[in-house]
Design a protein around this motif. Structure first.
Motif, PDB file in Angstrom:
ATOM      1  N   GLY A   1       0.791  -1.225   0.000  1.00 26.10           N
ATOM      2  CA  GLY A   1       0.000   0.000   0.000  1.00 26.10           C
ATOM      3  C   GLY A   1       0.824   1.275   0.000  1.00 26.10           C
ATOM      4  N   ILE A   2       0.226   2.352  -0.506  1.00 23.10           N
ATOM      5  CA  ILE A   2       0.839   3.675  -0.410  1.00 23.10           C
ATOM      6  C   ILE A   2       0.852   4.116   1.050  1.00 23.10           C
ATOM      7  CG2 ILE A   2       0.656   6.103  -1.059  1.00 23.10           C
ATOM      8  CD1 ILE A   2      -0.624   5.256  -3.667  1.00 23.10           C
ATOM      9  N   THR A   3      -0.244   3.874   1.740  1.00 20.76           N
ATOM     10  CA  THR A   3      -0.300   4.086   3.178  1.00 20.76           C
ATOM     11  C   THR A   3      -0.763   2.784   3.821  1.00 20.76           C
ATOM     12  OG1 THR A   3      -1.159   5.484   4.955  1.00 20.76           O
ATOM     13  CG2 THR A   3      -2.695   4.921   3.189  1.00 20.76           C
ATOM     14  N   GLY A   4      -0.683   2.734   5.133  1.00 20.89           N
ATOM     15  CA  GLY A   4      -1.047   1.497   5.802  1.00 20.89           C
ATOM     16  C   GLY A   4      -0.969   1.635   7.309  1.00 20.89           C
ATOM     17  N   LEU A   5      -1.166   0.544   7.991  1.00 20.92           N
ATOM     18  CA  LEU A   5      -1.234   0.558   9.452  1.00 20.92           C
ATOM     19  C   LEU A   5       0.086   1.017  10.071  1.00 20.92           C
ATOM     20  CD1 LEU A   5      -3.125  -0.055  11.787  1.00 20.92           C
ATOM     21  CD2 LEU A   5      -2.355  -2.433  11.719  1.00 20.92           C
ATOM     22  N   TRP A   6       1.189   0.486   9.566  1.00 19.61           N
ATOM     23  CA  TRP A   6       2.497   0.884  10.100  1.00 19.61           C
ATOM     24  C   TRP A   6       2.795   2.349   9.805  1.00 19.61           C
ATOM     25  CZ3 TRP A   6       7.037   1.778   6.902  1.00 19.61           C
ATOM     26  CH2 TRP A   6       8.187   2.065   7.646  1.00 19.61           C
ATOM     27  N   GLN A   7       2.465   2.791   8.598  1.00 18.55           N
ATOM     28  CA  GLN A   7       2.770   4.157   8.206  1.00 18.55           C
ATOM     29  C   GLN A   7       2.084   5.196   9.095  1.00 18.55           C
ATOM     30  OE1 GLN A   7       2.230   1.541   6.202  1.00 18.55           O
ATOM     31  NE2 GLN A   7       2.530   2.074   4.037  1.00 18.55           N
ATOM     32  N   VAL A   8       0.874   4.888   9.583  1.00 15.29           N
ATOM     33  CA  VAL A   8       0.149   5.857  10.408  1.00 15.29           C
ATOM     34  C   VAL A   8       0.313   5.589  11.898  1.00 15.29           C
ATOM     35  CG1 VAL A   8      -1.554   6.260   8.599  1.00 15.29           C
ATOM     36  CG2 VAL A   8      -2.029   4.538  10.360  1.00 15.29           C
ATOM     37  N   SER A   9       1.193   4.656  12.241  1.00 15.00           N
ATOM     38  CA  SER A   9       1.396   4.319  13.655  1.00 15.00           C
ATOM     39  C   SER A   9       2.818   4.633  14.102  1.00 15.00           C
ATOM     40  CB  SER A   9       1.091   2.832  13.883  1.00 15.00           C
ATOM     41  OG  SER A   9      -0.243   2.532  13.552  1.00 15.00           O
ATOM     42  N   GLY A  10       3.381   5.703  13.533  1.00 14.85           N
ATOM     43  CA  GLY A  10       4.708   6.144  13.947  1.00 14.85           C
ATOM     44  C   GLY A  10       5.821   5.407  13.264  1.00 14.85           C
ATOM     45  N   ARG A  11       5.795   5.328  11.932  1.00 15.07           N
ATOM     46  CA  ARG A  11       6.733   4.486  11.196  1.00 15.07           C
ATOM     47  C   ARG A  11       8.192   4.843  11.474  1.00 15.07           C
ATOM     48  NH1 ARG A  11       6.376   6.387   4.822  1.00 15.07           N
ATOM     49  NH2 ARG A  11       7.444   8.369   5.052  1.00 15.07           N
ATOM     50  N   SER A  12       8.512   6.129  11.649  1.00 18.66           N
ATOM     51  CA  SER A  12       9.900   6.525  11.843  1.00 18.66           C
ATOM     52  C   SER A  12      10.391   6.272  13.260  1.00 18.66           C
ATOM     53  CB  SER A  12      10.081   8.015  11.499  1.00 18.66           C
ATOM     54  OG  SER A  12       9.790   8.235  10.129  1.00 18.66           O
ATOM     55  N   THR A  13       9.480   5.946  14.154  1.00 16.52           N
ATOM     56  CA  THR A  13       9.863   5.751  15.555  1.00 16.52           C
ATOM     57  C   THR A  13       9.648   4.313  16.015  1.00 16.52           C
ATOM     58  OG1 THR A  13       7.638   6.427  16.264  1.00 16.52           O
ATOM     59  CG2 THR A  13       9.308   8.148  16.110  1.00 16.52           C
ATOM     60  N   THR A  14       9.334   3.411  15.097  1.00 20.27           N
ATOM     61  CA  THR A  14       9.120   2.014  15.468  1.00 20.27           C
ATOM     62  C   THR A  14      10.229   1.136  14.907  1.00 20.27           C
ATOM     63  OG1 THR A  14       7.762   1.595  13.507  1.00 20.27           O
ATOM     64  CG2 THR A  14       6.618   2.300  15.492  1.00 20.27           C
ATOM     65  N   THR A  15      10.362  -0.049  15.463  1.00 21.31           N
ATOM     66  CA  THR A  15      11.369  -0.994  14.995  1.00 21.31           C
ATOM     67  C   THR A  15      10.859  -1.753  13.774  1.00 21.31           C
ATOM     68  OG1 THR A  15      10.520  -2.794  16.374  1.00 21.31           O
ATOM     69  CG2 THR A  15      12.161  -1.301  17.368  1.00 21.31           C
ATOM     70  N   TYR A  16      11.783  -2.453  13.110  1.00 22.40           N
ATOM     71  CA  TYR A  16      11.374  -3.247  11.953  1.00 22.40           C
ATOM     72  C   TYR A  16      10.474  -4.402  12.390  1.00 22.40           C
ATOM     73  CZ  TYR A  16      11.807  -4.453   7.049  1.00 22.40           C
ATOM     74  OH  TYR A  16      11.530  -4.666   5.717  1.00 22.40           O
ATOM     75  N   ALA A  17      10.767  -4.959  13.563  1.00 23.04           N
ATOM     76  CA  ALA A  17       9.934  -6.052  14.070  1.00 23.04           C
ATOM     77  C   ALA A  17       8.496  -5.581  14.280  1.00 23.04           C
ATOM     78  CB  ALA A  17      10.510  -6.586  15.381  1.00 23.04           C
ATOM     79  N   LYS A  18       8.345  -4.340  14.745  1.00 21.52           N
ATOM     80  CA  LYS A  18       6.998  -3.788  14.951  1.00 21.52           C
ATOM     81  C   LYS A  18       6.307  -3.608  13.608  1.00 21.52           C
ATOM     82  CE  LYS A  18       4.170  -2.183  18.164  1.00 21.52           C
ATOM     83  NZ  LYS A  18       3.719  -3.016  19.293  1.00 21.52           N
TER      84      LYS A  18
END
Length: 223
Positions: A172-189
């Motif tokens: 997706g262009i956007t998604g759950l991870w993108q709107v849940s703090g993508r730059s501040t979360t880990t790859y596992a998250k």
């Protein structure tokens, strides 16, 4: 921004060996309508971004990168180019000389201070305008408006047991991870978010993600 979902606990992994991606026909019809509407409404902005990219540094306006999509089919993901022509060399020099940057890259494949990015590219990235060309990926059927972040073949290996969940969706262009703090979360998250989305997809979930995407764009570090 607070997480939209609680991804704690053990997640069930689903099989991507299916004839249709998550959401099937209803999701695809919505994707086409939203992509056409977006291209029509944002046409002047697309032209401005195209011109700014060409004028800011040598190289083409569009960057094409091979990503993995539904059921493992690869496609060329489109973006406005945000990096300098010698991006690979710049990255390698930084990783060889800066252990902190090397650790950051290993953890998320992202750098907060990226020497490869042009001045215009930084603005496009901060506003996510660099991803507008992906509306054409949506029309072609490579991507969806909402879905997991498109990954490379190398990145997909990091999904381990969650690979089937990722492959069950169009990226997706956007998604759950993108709107849940993508730059501040880990790859596992990130993997947890993508898996949760694949297992719990609904039009209601897509609508909620779409609604929070716009404010997330203007939250520092959130998108």
């Amino acid at each position: 921004m607070a997480d939209l979902v609680d991804t704690r606990g053990i997640l069930r992994f689903i099989s991507a060996d299916t004839p249709h991606p998550i959401g099937s026909v209803p999701k695809r019809l919505i994707d086409i309508l939203l992509a056409l509407l977006g291209i029509f409404l944002l046409a002047p902005l697309l032209v401005i971004c195209f011109a700014a990219t060409v004028l800011s540094s040598p190289g083409p306006a569009l960057f094409r990168h091979r990503r993995v999509g539904f059921n493992g089919k690869t496609f060329e993901c489109l973006k406005f180019r945000t990096m300098r022509p010698d991006a690979a060399e710049r990255l390698q020099r930084l990783l060889d000389s800066d252990p902190t940057a090397a650790a950051e890259w290993e953890a998320s494949h992202k750098l907060r201070c990226d020497p490869r990015v042009t001045m215009i590219g930084a603005l496009l990235r901060k506003s996510s305008l660099d991803e507008l060309p992906q509306l054409f990926n949506v029309l072609r059927g490579d991507m969806s408006i909402i879905g997991p972040r498109p990954v490379t073949e190398e990145e997909l290996a990091r999904y381990a047991g969650a690979v089937p969940a990722y492959l069950a969706c169009r990226p997706g262009i956007t998604g759950l991870w993108q709107v849940s703090g993508r730059s501040t979360t880990t790859y596992a998250k990130r993997v947890e978010y993508d898996t949760f989305y694949a297992e719990n997809w609904s039009l209601a979930l897509d609508t909620k993600i779409l609604i929070v995407t716009i404010p997330a764009l203007f939250s520092d570090g959130a998108y």
